[in-house]
Design an enzyme around this catalytic site. Structure first.
Site, PDB file in Angstrom:
ATOM      1  N   GLY C 294       0.803  -1.223   0.000  1.00 40.37           N
ATOM      2  CA  GLY C 294       0.000   0.000   0.000  1.00 40.37           C
ATOM      3  C   GLY C 294       0.832   1.267   0.000  1.00 40.37           C
ATOM      4  O   GLY C 294       0.401   2.318   0.450  1.00 40.37           O
ATOM      5  N   LYS C 295       2.045   1.182  -0.506  1.00 39.33           N
ATOM      6  CA  LYS C 295       2.931   2.342  -0.450  1.00 39.33           C
ATOM      7  C   LYS C 295       2.939   3.137  -1.760  1.00 39.33           C
ATOM      8  O   LYS C 295       3.021   4.346  -1.768  1.00 39.33           O
ATOM      9  CB  LYS C 295       4.363   1.883  -0.149  1.00 39.33           C
ATOM     10  CG  LYS C 295       4.510   1.244   1.224  1.00 39.33           C
ATOM     11  CD  LYS C 295       5.902   0.630   1.392  1.00 39.33           C
ATOM     12  CE  LYS C 295       6.053  -0.017   2.765  1.00 39.33           C
ATOM     13  NZ  LYS C 295       7.362  -0.708   2.887  1.00 39.33           N
TER      14      LYS C 295
END
Lengths: 338, 338, 338, 338
Positions: C294-295
């Site tokens: 989720g970066k």
């Protein structure tokens, strides 16, 4: 420093029969990264051996034979784990046939003074040394074999078979791949045969016999190898490095189609390599990529990104000690050419 | 596909005590390329262990702890083969401390659909998966430990020691590196401690306590580690990957000089890495290059260019089974800070 | 051979303003492999610059600053193409601040005799040399700056700002990244600040002032960087190498969540690296892998597998000469900490 | 998704005549790492061109021709910068001859669904696509050329010359390497010719004509190439990738000795590769290592570790725009075989 001081420690070839990697590979299967890839590659090779009706092709590129894995290949053939071999000329002639003549490879260093080596007629492969004067004997032996043959085009397989026959009489080391394959009817192909010590001997032969001479027809190689694939149907690839041998064996699927005979893609495939897939070269192309060409199936395939001397002994020893080769059918594909 | 269907097969850590690599490493010593490098690295680590008066520093970068080597490090500490550790925050917190809390790493695939993983709160490290919700528990546990401490600057070593103390009461898995090092007085340094799950917990801690809070002083880390080097004098480095840990421990030689105390260069050095030296980065810089900086001596040094999970178990098992650690002095360097 | 004979040819930094790579990059867009990746990376950086409301983070690991790209970074800041920087300590202190003090890097060779270099106090980075005595001046200057500051924990950003202020009075070379960023209010973070020449100076400072001294709190770094991400919302990453800087900036997305503020993933991401993704290390992890955490979003991301000095000038020159920076908003994120 | 939707964007070949890399290469000369290596490689190629009496051998392995560099090679030949070529069969037949027949390469992605590609008869090379049905036309054209020739052993050079002659009448794209070399009397050798699309056509030819047929004698290749080296004396190597072409041209020095004629080592040598020298394979062996074999001199040699599409255009454009080829002697080595 003199030559004999530099060429002191010989490379000794690992013996997979004496070393049992089964516990290590079994542990690696539940790890990650290259260790798990190594275990999965061993599992796929083991499946090839257990699959009744599967012909196993071994391909050899790079210098693992010089680097201590020469006996691995010999033991695989003797244990009926390999049915045909596609290799670089260097692996078969400069390394294996060379040692069969009684010569050795030596431990060296990548930080060598290459001028000093040059002055001593020592050739270097990364951290391994060869006596160039001995290599010249190897070249000339090939020339002599060529001189003794009927002048016509040969496949590399035919010529290597003659080398095997020669060794049955003249070898100093009995356990060479060339001789053992001759005795077990395992054909060896070197599609770029001239690109090796053999090339020197053969060029000399043609130079001395400009009109009538032996020639090496790589088309014949391709046709013969394709005939094996067509006869074998189910097949698995165990590939050390990439290069021409990798491409050549993969292409037999397409070549069969070209000859009007549909054959299945190679069902199993393992490659051990340090190559980087991002340059689009064949050596480094992934097996998934090969599936887009219709060459290799993707159910049982594994790339192991490692320098082969560090993982090949683990994989080969594992499959050897699992022992399924003991009851495996012998194909003796060399016989179909006789 | 649901999370529990994706996170099914756990990564199991290899046990070097049960696997005896001595015959394989002994064979590799007379081969070439990475196999010989592996054997020579094992020999150098063995020399460090046998050298009375030599402190062994282990550095850990990369994801080998997640990838099945976590127990290797624990066993090395328990067998008194390691005297101090410099590591990435991820190795110590996200991987080791995380499993100490009872969580696991899972076998995955590099060909995963990362969107599917994202939707399931699964984090991927190449072919290995982590449950992100469990990782958040790990973050918050760090935050709670920080909340319980006196607000002042800490070295990462001091903080990790508190984590070890916490685990003696709360760990679900007893055999973690953090706890075992706490119990054996082996100090652990993470010079970039915030660059990990610990960072999240500590940022939360400072956010909640804007005035008075725990801070992590990496200068203190460097000073403490240099004090160990100054006390130890003779030292050897066993480095898994490169990164900040590699640079940090190498720099203690220079740092001692800066403090007016000349110490010998690191006498032994081994690094296992896949990094490419041609970009001038520290991770990949050769040990010969380090010698130009006066950090590492060049008599006993070896780079092993391999993915560590494939060769570290061979090297560590070799030295374990040679057994010289049995009579080795215990340094317990953690005690000098008390 | 004397020192002055070895340190003869200085490294000169490429000037992207004078070299127009637009035609080459435009041609590369329709090629394959690394050339196309290079063009696509240039396109993504260009998109970041054109996206109103997008903050551009530059990360620097490795030795490109020593290796001739130092002015690239300075020119990018002066042209308002970069809003915040996360870097290794070495890039900022040993290389950039070092040259600001009037010192130089020198052209060398990877085949150097490292003993000879050692005896001359010359440090080697692959094919580049540094005068170690000059580096010691750099260390001590850091120590003096620390001595002049109020004793308390600082983020590396705060400390580097003091270095910038120092340079406005004392620099011999005006165009350093540290000074230019100070003047343009572009914050610089070094999350592993002690792992550099700065570390030596700061350790000396703490050694001399054992009770009250400057400390470097990397938690504060993480909190401050996350505050920028929370304020910026839309963001793009332009990453040279990997290491701690790459991980640190990527983690700000997660860290915002930990602080209860959801922010979007980094919308754009480019990384130039030679690292090999198969070892599971952060430096080499793909941006697709980062998306599982989720970066980083996956719409505009590109890995360029190349040694950065060969492609960074092409990419930066391309975006410079496209000129969209001329009308771009200035963020001056350093101001939010005042 | 249909084939025409997948094969939409064609690969366009970079034009070194239109792109002037002189300012960039001049800047790179004073940088470090791969940028400096690139400039030094350009300087060495320039020296080869300026050295009156030096024959320049170009070797091509890998997929740069498919990947946008096809016109680079053509322009080098037209500008009299290359006197003989040694290449993989794929570069010459599957890529160059294929486009001469009017077909194209297409831009794709390494993240393709290879099953989808397979179902559409699309072959993938990393991020580049080929229409397999068009490739079959290429195979069959080779077969037809073979059918039209007198049955006897040919060197690959002889056969490729026939392909060039064919193209003078039938080509759809005039500017192919095969045709341009035919017209400029620049001989092309493919020592592993069958390992390509040509192999399929030739196997079909031999299958259809089992008794009397064309064969490809790689020994003849080696002899002919060695004859050029013996006639040329001074020589330089410009090598794209490694593989059989690299080894083959290097070996001509030794082969001359075998034929009793001492020739100088190759005086200049440049290789662009991503290969890793640590596996002892020829593709990756350093030029310093080659000097231990007496093949390559070490005064002017440079390895450029980069994916070739990113640096080859810079190097070739630099030498093109320096213009020394304008007054260079034409060797037309193909004429010595007539």
């Amino acid at each position: 420093m003199k030559k004999k001081d530099i060429l002191k420690e010989v490379v000794k070839h690992i013996d997979i029969k004496k070393i049992n990697s089964v516990p290590i590979v079994d542990a690696m299967r539940d790890m990650s990264f290259t260790s798990r890839d190594t275990a999965e590659a061993a599992d796929i090779l083991n499946k090839m051996i257990r699959d009744k009706g599967c012909t196993v092709f071994l391909t050899i590129a790079g210098s693992t034979s010089a680097g201590g894995c020469m006996q691995v290949y010999v033991d695989m053939v003797k244990a009926n784990m390999v049915d045909a071999i596609v290799a670089t000329g260097a692996s078969i002639v400069d390394m294996d046939f060379f040692e069969a003549l009684g010569f050795k490879h030596y431990k060296g260093t990548p930080y060598a003074d290459d001028k000093l080596l040059r002055n001593n007629y020592i050739d270097r492969i990364y951290d391994t040394y060869i006596d160039e004067e001995e290599l010249q004997v190897c070249d000339m032996t090939i020339g002599k074999i060529a001189d003794s043959l009927e002048p016509r085009p040969y496949s590399s397989r035919e010529f290597i078979r003659e080398m095997g026959k020669y060794l049955t009489k003249k070898s100093k080391k009995k356990d060479s791949l060339v001789q053992v394959c001759y005795e077990h009817n395992v054909p060896i192909f070197c599609p770029a045969f001239s690109d090796s010590s053999a090339g020197f001997g053969l060029v000399r032969h043609q130079w001395d016999h400009p009109e009538k001479h032996v020639s090496i027809d790589s088309v014949k190689d391709f046709l013969e190898l394709t005939k094996i694939k067509m006869a074998a149907k189910t097949s698995g690839l165990f590939m050390i490095g990439g290069g021409v041998p990798k491409n050549f064996i993969q292409d037999t699927v397409i070549c069969s189609e070209v000859l009007g005979k549909d054959v299945p893609m190679h069902k199993y495939a393992v490659q051990i390599t340090v190559a980087d897939p991002r340059d689009g070269a064949c050596s480094s192309s992934t097996l998934k990529e090969a599936s887009s060409w219709g060459k290799v199936d993707t159910v049982y395939e594994k790339m192991v990104y490692a320098e082969a001397t560090s993982v090949l002994p683990l994989i080969a020893s594992y499959v050897y000690h699992k022992g399924y080769w003991k009851t495996r059918k012998k194909y003796e594909w060399a016989k179909i050419f006789e």
